[in-house]
Write an enzyme that holds these catalytic residues in place. Sequence first.
Site, PDB file in Angstrom:
ATOM      1  N   ASP A 262       0.359  -1.261  -0.238  1.00 41.38           N
ATOM      2  CA  ASP A 262       0.303  -0.131   0.183  1.00 41.38           C
ATOM      3  C   ASP A 262       0.762   0.946   0.018  1.00 41.38           C
ATOM      4  OD1 ASP A 262      -2.960   1.145   0.365  1.00 41.38           O
ATOM      5  OD2 ASP A 262      -1.512   2.374   2.231  1.00 41.38           O
ATOM      6  N   GLU A 299       1.408   0.083  -5.085  1.00 38.48           N
ATOM      7  CA  GLU A 299       0.206   1.278  -5.260  1.00 38.48           C
ATOM      8  C   GLU A 299       1.543   3.031  -5.019  1.00 38.48           C
ATOM      9  OE1 GLU A 299      -3.522   3.836  -3.539  1.00 38.48           O
ATOM     10  OE2 GLU A 299      -1.895   2.618  -1.939  1.00 38.48           O
TER      11      GLU A 299
END
Length: 609
Positions: A262, A299
């Site tokens: 993330d 990400e």
Amino acid sequence: MKVIVNRPGVTLNSGEADVWVWAPKAKKAAIQLLPSNHELPLTKAQYGYWHIKTTELKDGALYKIILDDKDPLPDPASVYQPEGVHGPSAAVDLNAFEWTDNTWNNVDLPSYLLYELHTGTFSPNGDFAGIESKLDYLVSLGITAIEIMPVAQFPGKRNWGYDGVFPYAVQNSYGGPKALQHLVNACHQKGLAVVLDVVYNHLGPEGNYFNEYGPYFTDKYNTPWGNAVNFDDAGSDAVRHYFIESVLMWFRDFHIDALRMDAVHAIKDFSPNHILAEIKAKVDELMTATGKRHYLIVECDLNDVRFINPLDKAGFGIDSQWIDEFHHALRITAGGEQTGYYSDFNGIADLAKSYNDAYVYDGQYSPHRDKRFGIKATDNTGEQFIVFSQNHDQVGNRMLGERSSELFSTEMQKLMAGAVLTAPYLPMLFMGEEYSEPNRFMYFVSHTDPELAEAVRKGRKEEFAAFHAQGEAPDPMAEDTFDNSKLQWNLIAQQPHQTMLAYYQSLIALRKSLPVLHQTSRKGLHAEANEEQQTLLLHRNYHMQEAIIMMNFSSNTQSVTLPAGATQWHLQFNSAGTAWQNKPSNTPAQSGGTIVNLQPESFIIYINE
């Protein structure tokens, strides 16, 4: 720094527990066995570690850590918190599971067709067994890899997973570590790869006991969640080791195929060897030792190819990244609101640029950021980018959590799916989009601290200021917010959802069967937008096969000219075809020589052999 063979926490092997705890400021440390409260003193080792080998800690045994005779704490490297984030940790023998996937060796990355899901809302049960019950459905859809939102232990039973505070522990309400192993094994038996979403850029607030142990955070850098994780300040060797061992544990002990990390742009590390590069190097060592393949996905909001370039080219070696800019351009092209970060995107011209160049912003000025932004990704291959028309962020971070099914017409939903599934990148679906799930996917938490719960409510309201959203955000603490975000599986047998599901199945099957659509080479690709017509022509070539995908994002029929050699073009797919219509009045696009009448909000695929 001394190399530690086993990961931090408790590792069980042949009836013996190997325990490592990092607490550099502690004068004494002990393991407290529960419920007897019997204490096992730990021996001080180098670099702030404490250690013991013991046969008194068995599989399933509960324990806590005591530092300097203070209140007992959960183990920060716990793999299971059966009573939640404030409760005792449980020792788990991760080697005890009987795997049957010995012949499994991951799907080739270019063949990844991802399906992002949230364990709690994917099935009525809201657990790993619920996912397992739907694997045949996912296989029939054509999915090759499921991407599970974070499962690291979080407070309560309702959370997206990004508030996790035990990066090694598997959420108790989902079934715990052994249930996750069972799910991964079942996925491999069905030919499905498993991607796990992990959060290494921050830790949640409730149940976060890391400061009691050592300098896991640094005030050198600030992040949206407070002080940054300490990857390059004093004491960072042990912090780096902690997260590297987490990565290796998921691959080695849970047979996870890929990790999606993330928001790595929030990882602050200015050391000579960036933590992501070190993670990649350690994963490479693991793959050499086991012969198994694992991928790292990030990400990243920086449009910087350094993240995805190989280690030998001064990159961090990450295999693939989410590319939000494709999503943003697609949403604006489809008629979405041009607010917040969407204000940087001008629709179909930017969508064509994303097809051609991957990054929309690759060095030019960004009004939203008020600076020049990005770098060109000329030499990076298609499988290094993951595209989508919706995901958990882009749905759930809307104030009301509306899906595309609520925001766009049925025809536009089909066109957006076509834009994703004909791209030279790795496509990803968000759970339920394939049958046009109408339930919203909202933001939900279940904090037990009333002040924290109120802070979350307030934060959600403030977050939407840039979007000028109307009305009140749903209460993230309310159980109804969670329940109303669950998929409605009964809908797949009802219209129009049944037709939409068949549409996705056929389109996915075509992508997988036609080499020109399946391959991820960016060579022989060209996208051209007509802003007046709101049409886009995507050309793709592969060996002796050529494809042209003709997209019409307007609400009117548009006449589009096929390239030279029109007599050789063969219609392969038409989103406005009668098979996908619930309205008999809609007619397929007609070709008059080299002119194609492209129906509103539709696309056509032609192949020239």
